[in-house]
Write a protein that holds these residues in place. Structure first.
Motif, PDB file in Angstrom:
ATOM      1  N   SER A  40       0.831  -1.199   0.000  1.00 59.32           N
ATOM      2  CA  SER A  40       0.000   0.000   0.000  1.00 59.32           C
ATOM      3  C   SER A  40       0.874   1.261   0.000  1.00 59.32           C
ATOM      4  CB  SER A  40      -0.904  -0.049   1.229  1.00 59.32           C
ATOM      5  OG  SER A  40      -1.451   1.218   1.443  1.00 59.32           O
ATOM      6  N   GLY A  41       0.500   2.222  -0.818  1.00 64.93           N
ATOM      7  CA  GLY A  41       1.250   3.473  -0.864  1.00 64.93           C
ATOM      8  C   GLY A  41       2.419   3.482  -1.821  1.00 64.93           C
ATOM      9  N   CYS A  42       2.617   2.400  -2.596  1.00 67.96           N
ATOM     10  CA  CYS A  42       3.802   2.343  -3.459  1.00 67.96           C
ATOM     11  C   CYS A  42       3.608   3.080  -4.766  1.00 67.96           C
ATOM     12  CB  CYS A  42       4.189   0.897  -3.724  1.00 67.96           C
ATOM     13  SG  CYS A  42       3.031   0.045  -4.807  1.00 67.96           S
ATOM     14  N   GLY A  43       2.392   3.560  -5.037  1.00 66.68           N
ATOM     15  CA  GLY A  43       2.199   4.360  -6.249  1.00 66.68           C
ATOM     16  C   GLY A  43       1.380   3.695  -7.344  1.00 66.68           C
ATOM     17  N   LYS A  44       0.728   2.593  -7.020  1.00 67.96           N
ATOM     18  CA  LYS A  44      -0.051   1.878  -8.044  1.00 67.96           C
ATOM     19  C   LYS A  44      -1.221   2.718  -8.545  1.00 67.96           C
ATOM     20  CE  LYS A  44      -1.097  -1.384  -5.064  1.00 67.96           C
ATOM     21  NZ  LYS A  44      -0.414  -1.078  -3.799  1.00 67.96           N
ATOM     22  N   SER A  45      -2.048   3.189  -7.618  1.00 65.84           N
ATOM     23  CA  SER A  45      -3.227   3.950  -8.048  1.00 65.84           C
ATOM     24  C   SER A  45      -2.828   5.237  -8.737  1.00 65.84           C
ATOM     25  CB  SER A  45      -4.118   4.288  -6.855  1.00 65.84           C
ATOM     26  OG  SER A  45      -4.575   3.110  -6.263  1.00 65.84           O
ATOM     27  N   THR A  46      -1.760   5.845  -8.266  1.00 71.55           N
ATOM     28  CA  THR A  46      -1.292   7.068  -8.908  1.00 71.55           C
ATOM     29  C   THR A  46      -0.925   6.778 -10.360  1.00 71.55           C
ATOM     30  OG1 THR A  46      -0.460   7.821  -6.776  1.00 71.55           O
ATOM     31  CG2 THR A  46       0.342   8.988  -8.705  1.00 71.55           C
ATOM     32  N   SER A  47      -0.204   5.685 -10.596  1.00 73.32           N
ATOM     33  CA  SER A  47       0.175   5.319 -11.965  1.00 73.32           C
ATOM     34  C   SER A  47      -1.063   5.146 -12.829  1.00 73.32           C
ATOM     35  CB  SER A  47       0.958   4.005 -11.985  1.00 73.32           C
ATOM     36  OG  SER A  47       2.011   4.035 -11.075  1.00 73.32           O
TER      37      SER A  47
ATOM     38  N   GLY B 173     -12.772   4.682   1.042  1.00 73.28           N
ATOM     39  CA  GLY B 173     -12.164   6.003   1.191  1.00 73.28           C
ATOM     40  C   GLY B 173     -10.661   5.976   1.418  1.00 73.28           C
ATOM     41  N   GLU B 174     -10.042   7.124   1.151  1.00 74.95           N
ATOM     42  CA  GLU B 174      -8.618   7.322   1.468  1.00 74.95           C
ATOM     43  C   GLU B 174      -8.466   8.728   1.998  1.00 74.95           C
ATOM     44  OE1 GLU B 174      -6.105   6.986  -2.028  1.00 74.95           O
ATOM     45  OE2 GLU B 174      -7.168   5.179  -2.644  1.00 74.95           O
ATOM     46  N   MET B 175      -7.609   8.905   2.987  1.00 78.77           N
ATOM     47  CA  MET B 175      -7.369  10.239   3.522  1.00 78.77           C
ATOM     48  C   MET B 175      -5.987  10.698   3.087  1.00 78.77           C
ATOM     49  SD  MET B 175      -9.258  12.204   5.286  1.00 78.77           S
ATOM     50  CE  MET B 175      -9.986  12.493   6.858  1.00 78.77           C
ATOM     51  N   HIS B 176      -5.913  11.893   2.531  1.00 77.30           N
ATOM     52  CA  HIS B 176      -4.630  12.465   2.120  1.00 77.30           C
ATOM     53  C   HIS B 176      -4.526  13.872   2.677  1.00 77.30           C
ATOM     54  CE1 HIS B 176      -3.712   9.139  -0.515  1.00 77.30           C
ATOM     55  NE2 HIS B 176      -4.919   9.228  -1.039  1.00 77.30           N
ATOM     56  N   PRO B 177      -3.286  14.389   2.751  1.00 74.93           N
ATOM     57  CA  PRO B 177      -3.145  15.756   3.271  1.00 74.93           C
ATOM     58  C   PRO B 177      -3.958  16.748   2.436  1.00 74.93           C
ATOM     59  CG  PRO B 177      -0.979  14.795   2.752  1.00 74.93           C
ATOM     60  CD  PRO B 177      -2.002  13.763   2.440  1.00 74.93           C
ATOM     61  N   ARG B 178      -3.908  16.593   1.118  1.00 70.86           N
ATOM     62  CA  ARG B 178      -4.685  17.460   0.219  1.00 70.86           C
ATOM     63  C   ARG B 178      -4.972  16.694  -1.042  1.00 70.86           C
ATOM     64  NH1 ARG B 178      -2.756  23.271  -1.619  1.00 70.86           N
ATOM     65  NH2 ARG B 178      -4.587  23.099  -2.929  1.00 70.86           N
ATOM     66  N   LEU B 179      -6.189  16.753  -1.530  1.00 71.03           N
ATOM     67  CA  LEU B 179      -6.476  16.013  -2.759  1.00 71.03           C
ATOM     68  C   LEU B 179      -5.997  16.806  -3.970  1.00 71.03           C
ATOM     69  CD1 LEU B 179     -10.042  14.547  -2.230  1.00 71.03           C
ATOM     70  CD2 LEU B 179      -7.823  13.549  -1.708  1.00 71.03           C
ATOM     71  N   THR B 180      -5.589  16.074  -4.990  1.00 69.32           N
ATOM     72  CA  THR B 180      -5.269  16.742  -6.245  1.00 69.32           C
ATOM     73  C   THR B 180      -6.558  16.909  -7.051  1.00 69.32           C
ATOM     74  OG1 THR B 180      -4.897  14.647  -7.370  1.00 69.32           O
ATOM     75  CG2 THR B 180      -2.998  15.676  -6.309  1.00 69.32           C
ATOM     76  N   ASP B 181      -6.482  17.764  -8.068  1.00 69.60           N
ATOM     77  CA  ASP B 181      -7.654  17.953  -8.924  1.00 69.60           C
ATOM     78  C   ASP B 181      -8.078  16.622  -9.532  1.00 69.60           C
ATOM     79  OD1 ASP B 181      -7.463  20.568  -8.309  1.00 69.60           O
ATOM     80  OD2 ASP B 181      -6.596  21.215 -10.217  1.00 69.60           O
TER      81      ASP B 181
HETATM   82  N1  LIG Z   1      -3.261  13.925  -2.643  1.00 73.46           N
HETATM   83  C1  LIG Z   1      -2.124  13.431  -2.179  1.00 73.46           C
HETATM   84  N2  LIG Z   1      -1.251  14.233  -1.555  1.00 73.46           N
HETATM   85  C2  LIG Z   1      -0.091  13.735  -1.090  1.00 73.46           C
HETATM   86  N3  LIG Z   1       0.282  12.460  -1.194  1.00 73.46           N
HETATM   87  C3  LIG Z   1      -0.552  11.608  -1.810  1.00 73.46           C
HETATM   88  C4  LIG Z   1      -1.806  12.038  -2.333  1.00 73.46           C
HETATM   89  N4  LIG Z   1      -2.417  10.982  -2.897  1.00 73.46           N
HETATM   90  C5  LIG Z   1      -1.595   9.930  -2.727  1.00 73.46           C
HETATM   91  N5  LIG Z   1      -0.467  10.304  -2.072  1.00 73.46           N
HETATM   92  C6  LIG Z   1       0.670   9.469  -1.687  1.00 73.46           C
HETATM   93  O1  LIG Z   1       1.259   8.933  -2.854  1.00 73.46           O
HETATM   94  C7  LIG Z   1       1.757   7.652  -2.600  1.00 73.46           C
HETATM   95  C8  LIG Z   1       1.193   6.662  -3.603  1.00 73.46           C
HETATM   96  O2  LIG Z   1      -0.202   6.523  -3.393  1.00 73.46           O
HETATM   97  P1  LIG Z   1      -1.087   5.525  -4.229  1.00 73.46           P
HETATM   98  O3  LIG Z   1      -0.804   5.702  -5.680  1.00 73.46           O
HETATM   99  O4  LIG Z   1      -2.490   5.692  -3.786  1.00 73.46           O
HETATM  100  O5  LIG Z   1      -0.512   4.119  -3.760  1.00 73.46           O
HETATM  101  P2  LIG Z   1      -1.150   2.646  -3.881  1.00 73.46           P
HETATM  102  O6  LIG Z   1      -2.258   2.697  -4.878  1.00 73.46           O
HETATM  103  O7  LIG Z   1      -0.009   1.824  -4.327  1.00 73.46           O
HETATM  104  O8  LIG Z   1      -1.611   2.284  -2.507  1.00 73.46           O
HETATM  105  C9  LIG Z   1       1.392   7.310  -1.147  1.00 73.46           C
HETATM  106  O9  LIG Z   1       2.507   7.599  -0.342  1.00 73.46           O
HETATM  107  C10 LIG Z   1       0.247   8.258  -0.870  1.00 73.46           C
HETATM  108  O10 LIG Z   1       0.143   8.535   0.493  1.00 73.46           O
END
Ligand SMILES: Nc1ncnc2c1ncn2[C@@H]1O[C@H](COP(=O)(O)OP(=O)(O)O)[C@@H](O)[C@H]1O
Ligand SMILES: Nc1ncnc2c1ncn2[C@@H]1O[C@H](COP(=O)(O)OP(=O)(O)OP(=O)(O)O)[C@@H](O)[C@H]1O
Ligand SMILES: [Mg+2]
Ligand SMILES: [Mg+2]
Lengths: 365, 461
Positions: A40-47, B173-181
């Protein structure tokens, strides 16, 4: 149909000190089922969101087919993001439950009907199309949900943990169905999961990520047999690979009072290091005359095979609690008994992995 | 032995029959209340005089949802209150059962299905969407990415002439410091798809007013959200001759129910241009003020209405110079409390106190217009109780859920199970089901490497 390519794609979240996805370089073939896996948190969803056009790409590029989509809005990318939405609407027929998103996309009724029928055939749901979803089983509901994605006929499917809220049995049957379906459809798919078993059983290839960095991308078996580094070695496989640290000595690596032979060429690659990590899969350990002495803590029998869990022999209770667990897969015809001590040796030395502690890399080849 | 995880333990939960799957709980523990459809087994349970919602769900999700709800609650975002997670449940044959997440039943909450079942005018739908959009924006402001925005995952409460929306399902849900657009857009994409489906479903069930079109409704959600978000967070630029725009922006935010905790003001090097941008806004402008003055904890629009009445009270009684808190205290004892106290016990389940007060004020206004005289508050209260309140359905805990949508539920405790009059034709033969049935229960989660090797070509050594 299309290929997907991430070219040094990087995402730094505003206020973040390091990239959430760091110079991702990944080529996904046309029709390939690619799984992104990692903790969790490794960047999968972001990718995935970067590919979908929902997350800004701060550096690098993303291509779908030969189109540079880096700056294209989501709607122009011809991708379908499959989220966990499989709420079934009680007043609507199964057909409408499958096709409503097409209606929202403004696709004409005749076309919608054709696509829903095609999807229903693939999913064995033709007989159900006119019914209300009331009496559908969990598996059937899952198939309607898959139908929702299929009818969109995109160039690329993006799936983010679609099975994470299913119970174990449904998860296993649904993952088989998804990979079979996607293979039949031949649609390029990027699938995200944190579950390595899911990744290994579904993917044509699997990309292992950690801390925003791609660790290795390969076929499931290649990852299993040739992990590039300690992280991949420990992450892929369950029970996990035994990773045993030992001192470099003449002719091998000494663990406890046993010396595991290691080829001279491999040791030579670790010049300057005094210890190495040996990686041995549970199925590559056998009970032998000579070997690592292990106190057996637990024996788990699963049919003809089973697993022995133990710790290095000769530790006192306090040390034992902290000690690393060793797992061996054994035949259950003559299983060792709990509380006894056995010697374990490597069955096929060619399959033993050797890792540098300093670089974390595999040194075998 | 079940294990209870809770920061506010309620010992009355302990003796409940945790060894039974929720779907088999005896009826004397259950209450049939209106609720949304769900994938999981959800039941409302009676514990003494309290009503809780119990949801059977996988362990990692139960814990995740418990933690997120706790966080949302702490941040003051409208959401149901988590009470406990019960893990380690064993069935009567020692088979493991999924954990249960327990939340407090939100009193006077209205799931959208029961609202629509009573027939909803098109303006009302607009108000519901406004409430949903406000909730979504508030969640996004605190960095919450919902992942499953839908009408089913929201509860509505009456809030003067408007509605207030609460989150009920935080599982994705997921909690982050700030959401991106992009993260917010992702939530919006999910919201539009889910709401389109839900509106089509209402339409198919003949519960959606003919003048309403699902497509236009979801388009309006996007427009409403974007407008609100721009107001809450957007930057504004103007010349130094328009300083009043700072004050104006703050007032607009107040009118939307927000306080501005931090406003960034930047000036151009020559000082001729200004740029303002709200950095931190807190919802609850009116409700916080009312709470501070009177101790009454009510919804935002109710608070706005009550504060207006308080202002009128103050002007009328010539107390403009008296300390605000003193006047507020007199207003509670002379106006608010007597109205609420006049409601007979058996009618208290129909509306919550502050809502009744709001409706009495409306009633009095119309009565005064009609009768061309100032109708006294207590007389209006009596008239309201007689003419309006007695005719309303019970909303605190309304057991008419059994007839949701005007049709009889197949299972009074579970709207997801459909209706009695749905076709009961035998199910068609489904060969896929037989395959699934014949598959063994998966054992411990091991990677079956032999099967994997058998499927693939041997990897080169
Ligand atoms: N809006 C955001 N602001 C700051 N950090 C974020 C935000 N969204 C995600 N992250 C961070 O980016 C990293 C990758 O997140 P994510 O792509 O969701 O990982 P995964 O899908 O592998 O669990 C994590 O460290 C997460 O906390
Ligand atoms: N604390 C509560 N107070 C009032 N109603 C509640 C509460 N908790 C749940 N409900 C009702 O139960 C319904 C189902 O709950 P929930 O959405 O958590 O279930 P779910 O199975 O996770 O749903 P989904 O299928 O969306 O994942 C909600 O729509 C709501 O009407
Ligand atoms: Mg829900
Ligand atoms: Mg849910």
């Amino acid at each position: 149909m299309a290929t997907v390519s991430f070219q040094q794609a990087t995402r730094v979240y505003p206020g973040g000190d390091k990239p959430a996805v760091d110079k991702l370089e990944l080529e996904i073939g046309d029709g390939e089922f690619m799984v992104l896996v990692g903790p969790s948190g490794c960047g999968k969803s972001t990718s995935l969101r970067m590919l979908a056009g929902l997350e800004e790409v701060n550096e690098g590029k993303i291509f779908i087919g030969d189109r540079d989509v880096t700056d294209l809005p989501p709607k122009d990318r011809d991708i379908a993001m499959v989220f966990q939405n499989y709420a079934l609407y009680p007043h609507m027929t199964v057909a409408d439950n499958m096709g409503f998103a097409l209606k929202m996309a403004g696709i004409p009724k005749a076309e919608r009907d054709t696509r829903v029928m095609e999807a229903a055939k693939l999913l064995g749901l033709e007989e159900f199309l006119a019914r209300k979803p009331k009496a559908l089983s969990g598996g059937q509901r899952q198939r309607v949900a898959m139908g929702r994605a299929i009818v969109r006929q995109p160039q690329v499917f993006l799936m983010d943990e679609p099975l994470s809220n299913l119970d174990a049995k449904l998860r296993v049957s649904t993952r088989t169905q998804i990979s079979a379906l996607v293979t039949r459809l031949g649609v390029t798919t990027v699938y995200v999961t944190h579950d390595q078993i899911e990744a290994m059983t579904m993917g044509d290839r699997v990309a292992v990520m950690k801390d925003g960095l791609l660790q290795q991308v390969d076929s499931p078996l290649a990852l299993y047999d040739h992990p590039a580094n300690l992280f991949v070695a420990g992450f892929i496989g369950s029970p996990a690979m035994n990773l045993i640290e030992g001192k470099i000595v003449e002719g091998g690596v000494r663990v406890g009072d046993f010396v595991m032979p290691v080829a001279r060429e491999i040791l030579a690659k670790a010049a300057g290091e005094d210890s190495l990590v040996l990686g041995v899969r549970p199925e590559n350990l056998v009970v032998a005359e000579q070997g690592l002495a292990i106190d057996v803590d637990l024996v788990e029998e699963l049919g003809a095979d089973g697993y022995v869990y133990g710790t290095m022999a000769g530790l006192d209770t306090a040390e034992k609690l902290k000690a690393q667990q060793i797992v061996a897969r054994i035949s259950t015809r003559t299983p060792p008994q709990r509380g006894t001590s056995v010697k374990l040796n490597v069955a096929d030395p060619k399959l033993m992995h050797v890792f540098s502690k300093a670089t974390q890399q595999r040194l075998n080849d | 032995m079940p294990r209870f995880l809770s920061s506010r333990p309620d010992s009355r939960l302990i003796p409940l029959p945790w060894e039974l799957p929720l779907s088999q709980w005896p009826e004397d523990h259950l209450v049939a209340l209106p609720r949304g459809i769900s994938r999981h087994v959800v039941r409302f349970i009676k514990v003494g005089n309290a009503v809780y919602a119990a949801k059977e769900v996988l362990e990692h999700l139960a814990l995740h949802e418990y933690r997120l709800l706790t966080e949302l609650h702490r941040a003051g975002t409208p959401s149901v209150e988590p009470l406990a997670v019960i893990t380690g449940r064993l069935g009567s044959e020692d088979q493991p059962l999924d954990p249960v997440l327990v939340t407090r039943h939100l009193e006077f909450s209205l799931p959208y299905r029961s609202l629509f079942a009573q027939g909803v005018r098109s303006e009302t739908v607009g108000r519901l969407l406004d409430a949903l959009v406000l909730l979504l924006a508030r969640l996004h402001l605190v960095g919450f990415l919902w992942g499953d925005v839908s009408l089913s995952n929201v509860l509505f409460r009456r809030d003067a002439g408007e509605f207030a929306a609460y989150l009920v399902d935080a599982e994705t849900g997921e909690m982050h410091p700030r959401l991106t657009d992009g993260q917010r857009e992702h939530d919006l994409a999910i919201a539009t798809t889910n709401l389109f489906g839900e509106f089509c479903d209402l339409e198919a069930g003949k519960l959606l007013d003919d003048s309403l079109d699902p497509q236009r409704l979801v388009d309006s959600i996007l427009a409403r959200y974007r407008e609100l978000w721009a107001e809450l967070t957007g930057a504004e630029e103007f010349s130094d001759t328009e300083m009043f725009r700072i004050e104006k922006r703050v007032r607009r935010l107040n009118a939307l129910g927000f306080d501005v905790a931090e406003l960034a003001i930047d000036t151009s090097p020559d000082g001729s241009r200004l740029r303002i941008q709200p950095k931190v806004v807190d919802a609850g402008h009116h409700s916080r003020r009312l709470l501070r003055l009177t101790g009454l904890d009510v919804e935002e629009n109710q608070a706005r209405r009550l504060l207006n009445d308080l202002d009128t009270f103050r002007a009328r009684s010539n107390q403009a110079s008296v300390d605000e808190a003193v006047v507020a205290h007199r207003w509670v004892t002379e106006s608010f409390a007597p109205v609420v106290a006049a409601v007979p016990d058996d009618l208290r389940g129909k509306r919550e106190g502050a809502q009744i007060f709001h409706e009495v004020l409306d009633y009095r206004w119309y009565a005064s217009q009609r009768e061309q005289r100032e109708v006294p508050l207590l007389e209006a209260t009596a008239g309201y109780i007689r003419d309006v309140l007695t005719t309303l359905p019970d909303e605190a805990i309304a057991p008419e859920a059994v007839h949701l949508d005007g049709r009889q539920l197949a299972n009074p405790y579970d709207p997801s199970a459909g209706f009695v009059d749905d076709s009961d034709e035998p199910m068609p033969v489904d060969p896929w089901e037989d395959i699934e049935e014949s598959e063994p229960e998966p054992g411990p989660a091991y990677l079956d490497i032999d099967a994997l090797r058998a499927r693939s070509k041997p990897s080169p050594q």
